[in-house]
Design a protein around this motif. Structure first.
Motif, PDB file in Angstrom:
ATOM      1  N   GLN B  48     -65.574  -2.656 130.148  1.00 39.71           N
ATOM      2  CA  GLN B  48     -65.272  -3.512 128.995  1.00 39.71           C
ATOM      3  C   GLN B  48     -66.381  -4.555 128.797  1.00 39.71           C
ATOM      4  OE1 GLN B  48     -61.225  -4.723 129.520  1.00 39.71           O
ATOM      5  NE2 GLN B  48     -60.814  -4.699 127.330  1.00 39.71           N
ATOM      6  N   TRP B  49     -66.962  -5.025 129.920  1.00 36.80           N
ATOM      7  CA  TRP B  49     -68.063  -6.009 129.853  1.00 36.80           C
ATOM      8  C   TRP B  49     -69.250  -5.431 129.083  1.00 36.80           C
ATOM      9  CZ3 TRP B  49     -67.771 -10.955 130.749  1.00 36.80           C
ATOM     10  CH2 TRP B  49     -66.846 -11.456 131.666  1.00 36.80           C
ATOM     11  N   LEU B  52     -68.420  -4.979 125.387  1.00 38.54           N
ATOM     12  CA  LEU B  52     -68.380  -6.285 124.722  1.00 38.54           C
ATOM     13  C   LEU B  52     -69.800  -6.812 124.518  1.00 38.54           C
ATOM     14  CD1 LEU B  52     -66.123  -8.248 123.754  1.00 38.54           C
ATOM     15  CD2 LEU B  52     -66.539  -9.555 125.826  1.00 38.54           C
ATOM     16  N   LEU B  56     -71.509  -7.639 120.987  1.00 41.24           N
ATOM     17  CA  LEU B  56     -72.070  -8.952 120.653  1.00 41.24           C
ATOM     18  C   LEU B  56     -73.493  -8.801 120.100  1.00 41.24           C
ATOM     19  CD1 LEU B  56     -71.853 -12.083 120.764  1.00 41.24           C
ATOM     20  CD2 LEU B  56     -72.826 -11.961 123.050  1.00 41.24           C
ATOM     21  N   GLY B  70     -72.152 -14.611 111.237  1.00 37.22           N
ATOM     22  CA  GLY B  70     -70.925 -14.520 112.037  1.00 37.22           C
ATOM     23  C   GLY B  70     -69.940 -13.452 111.602  1.00 37.22           C
ATOM     24  N   LEU B  71     -70.028 -12.997 110.350  1.00 39.46           N
ATOM     25  CA  LEU B  71     -69.042 -12.026 109.832  1.00 39.46           C
ATOM     26  C   LEU B  71     -69.048 -10.738 110.649  1.00 39.46           C
ATOM     27  CD1 LEU B  71     -67.040 -10.958 107.724  1.00 39.46           C
ATOM     28  CD2 LEU B  71     -68.950 -10.388 106.274  1.00 39.46           C
ATOM     29  N   THR B  73     -70.295 -10.224 113.645  1.00 45.23           N
ATOM     30  CA  THR B  73     -69.959 -10.486 115.047  1.00 45.23           C
ATOM     31  C   THR B  73     -68.452 -10.621 115.214  1.00 45.23           C
ATOM     32  OG1 THR B  73     -72.009 -11.734 115.116  1.00 45.23           O
ATOM     33  CG2 THR B  73     -70.578 -11.933 117.025  1.00 45.23           C
ATOM     34  N   LEU B  74     -67.819 -11.384 114.320  1.00 43.56           N
ATOM     35  CA  LEU B  74     -66.375 -11.610 114.491  1.00 43.56           C
ATOM     36  C   LEU B  74     -65.571 -10.325 114.272  1.00 43.56           C
ATOM     37  CD1 LEU B  74     -64.108 -12.186 111.979  1.00 43.56           C
ATOM     38  CD2 LEU B  74     -65.776 -13.890 111.416  1.00 43.56           C
ATOM     39  N   VAL B  75     -66.131  -9.346 113.574  1.00 44.69           N
ATOM     40  CA  VAL B  75     -65.436  -8.086 113.332  1.00 44.69           C
ATOM     41  C   VAL B  75     -65.746  -7.071 114.438  1.00 44.69           C
ATOM     42  CG1 VAL B  75     -65.409  -6.125 111.772  1.00 44.69           C
ATOM     43  CG2 VAL B  75     -65.331  -8.415 110.843  1.00 44.69           C
ATOM     44  N   LEU B  77     -66.684  -7.726 117.633  1.00 45.32           N
ATOM     45  CA  LEU B  77     -66.171  -8.107 118.956  1.00 45.32           C
ATOM     46  C   LEU B  77     -64.772  -7.545 119.258  1.00 45.32           C
ATOM     47  CD1 LEU B  77     -67.471 -11.773 119.347  1.00 45.32           C
ATOM     48  CD2 LEU B  77     -68.094  -9.817 120.748  1.00 45.32           C
ATOM     49  N   PRO B  78     -63.781  -7.692 118.347  1.00 48.63           N
ATOM     50  CA  PRO B  78     -62.466  -7.119 118.678  1.00 48.63           C
ATOM     51  C   PRO B  78     -62.503  -5.594 118.826  1.00 48.63           C
ATOM     52  CG  PRO B  78     -62.388  -8.277 116.557  1.00 48.63           C
ATOM     53  CD  PRO B  78     -63.743  -8.500 117.127  1.00 48.63           C
ATOM     54  N   PHE B  81     -63.900  -5.081 122.254  1.00 46.05           N
ATOM     55  CA  PHE B  81     -62.970  -5.492 123.314  1.00 46.05           C
ATOM     56  C   PHE B  81     -61.805  -4.509 123.462  1.00 46.05           C
ATOM     57  CE2 PHE B  81     -59.251  -7.963 124.757  1.00 46.05           C
ATOM     58  CZ  PHE B  81     -59.735  -8.340 126.005  1.00 46.05           C
ATOM     59  N   PHE B  82     -61.277  -4.034 122.320  1.00 42.46           N
ATOM     60  CA  PHE B  82     -60.107  -3.151 122.382  1.00 42.46           C
ATOM     61  C   PHE B  82     -60.482  -1.666 122.423  1.00 42.46           C
ATOM     62  CE2 PHE B  82     -58.241  -7.042 120.523  1.00 42.46           C
ATOM     63  CZ  PHE B  82     -57.261  -7.264 121.477  1.00 42.46           C
TER      64      PHE B  82
END
Lengths: 274, 169
Positions: B48-49, B52, B56, B70-71, B73-75, B77-78, B81-82
């Protein structure tokens, strides 16, 4: 210690993910005034009700003071009406309703910031109450505060004069010279009045009002008083410091103002100017 | 060998995204995003690291090239992560299984398509909602999501078809 290390190993990736996500959301939110206002409206859908409860409690404690202030204000207005009625001929009074350009709507401030470069206030009225973007926000005494940028069903977000992205036209009350009012991001009670012609007769203490041509504020809206006058570096205009009349850190009751003729005037200007 | 092919895939995807798709102006309704396949196609065993970290880097790189602060990146990342739980849930793999390598039809059977399509659609939904931030003009938003996602899926399939043979080797 071992348990702590084990816990960090297990949850570390989730913690890092949450931190990175928060940083990304902040970067995105602050990238444009639109995203900032939209995200504020979204978060207000969730936290707005909590804010309004707290604001309701704190309003209760300031009710007495507010009542006195409003009563005094009503008295001043009544006096002004009497004086005006006495000076205006009878036959001209009845057309007042036809010529009214501004609509007023009272609202309460449920949260506000003054400690950022782009400050906003959240109001307890939304589009269900008739609020729309571009409505001006003033104190009941007629001091300019800001302009509504976005609203949800029950709440509205307005950028205040303390927002570095916000610029409106200002006019020297005595002289009639125009300039721009913009905040530089420093003192929260002092704002810059720039691009004022060097031929303007300006002195400390002079009153600065919002310019009627800005389409947001009625021309009687007060911004503040000149505190310091300086000639700009290019020598062609004055840059003044203006002390705001509205106490931006203590806003409770406000009045939303809609310029009913703004749309018509703007479309006519766009057609003619460009 | 796999690292070399994956690097080539990365270069091709970034080139297509940055120099072709980001400058595409067919219609405001079509804005395909193909870069997310670099996360979707990471080896099954990737921690997962690692995912992720790639998420990033990819998000930041896309934000810099698109000027979106940031748009992306913020989309991304989840999704990164998942990815692991979604991969297991959608392909029926068990966390205990020793399956390794790039996700493919050969390794995961037809369930690979389910995983692939759902990941791309999830990313598109997150991206366009975060970009729009409003339900005003909901019809246009929906149409934009639909057109862009379909276009992204077609392009993604073309790219992985070109690389799949080498990546699964």
């Amino acid at each position: 210690m071992q348990k702590l290390l084990l816990f960090i190993r297990k949850t570390g990736v989730a913690i890092v993910f949450v931190i990175l996500e928060i940083v990304a959301i902040r970067c995105y939110a602050y990238s444009t005034p639109y995203t900032q206002a939209r995200l504020l409206v979204w978060s207000n859908r969730v936290v707005g009700y909590v804010h309004s409860t707290f604001a309701g409690v704190s309003n209760y404690f300031t009710l007495r003071k507010e009542n006195i202030r409003l009563t005094e204000h009503i008295a001043t207005l009544e006096n002004r009406i009497r004086t005006l009625e006495a000076s205006v001929p009878e036959e001209r009074v009845h057309v007042e309703g036809v010529l009214q350009r501004y609509e007023y709507l009272p609202a309460k401030v449920i949260s506000s910031t003054t400690n950022r470069r782009r400050n906003f206030i959240t109001l307890d009225k939304g589009f269900r109450d008739g609020v729309s973007a571009d409505m001006a926000v003033m104190t009941p005494e007629g001091y300019a505060i800001g302009v509504v940028v976005d609203c949800s069903e029950n709440f509205a977000v307005a950028k205040t004069l303390l927002n570095v992205d916000f610029r409106i036209g200002g006019v020297l009350a005595e002289d009639g010279s125009h300039g721009s009012v913009v905040w530089g991001g420093g003192d929260t009670q002092v704002i810059d009045f720039v691009e004022l012609s060097k031929y303007a007769k300006v002195k400390e203490g002079d009153l600065v009002r919002a310019a009627g041509f800005s389409h947001y504020f009625p021309s009687e809206a007060v911004i503040g008083n000149i505190e310091k006058v300086e000639l700009a570096d290019n020598g062609t205009s004055y840059n003044c410091k203006v002390r705001l009349t509205a106490d931006m850190g203590r806003l409770f009751n406000v009045v939303l103002v809609r310029n009913t003729g703004a749309g018509e005037a703007q479309s006519l200007e766009e057609k003619t100017y460009y | 060998m796999r690292a070399r092919v994956y690097t080539m895939l990365t270069l091709v995807v970034l080139f297509v995204q940055v120099f072709v798709l980001n400058n595409l102006s067919i219609s405001p309704l079509v804005a395909p995003m193909v870069y997310i396949i670099l996360i979707v196609m990471m080896p099954i065993e990737s921690s997962q690291w690692k995912v992720l970290g790639v998420g990033l880097l990819l998000g930041v790189a896309m934000d810099i090239t698109m000027g979106t602060a940031g748009l992306n990146t913020l989309v991304t990342l989840p999704i990164a992560f998942f990815r692991r739980p979604l991969l297991y849930a959608l392909t029926g793999l068990s966390p205990m299984s020793k399956e390794e390598g790039i996700p493919s039809v050969k390794r995961l059977g037809m369930r690979f398509h389910r995983y692939f399509v759902i990941m791309i659609v999830l990313h598109s939904l997150l991206f366009y909602f975060a970009e729009w931030l409003s339900f005003d003009n909901f019809g246009i938003l929906l149409l934009r999501i639909l057109c862009s996602t379909l276009c992204s899926l077609v392009l993604d399939y073309i790219i992985i078809m070109l690389f799949m043979k080498r990546l699964s080797a």
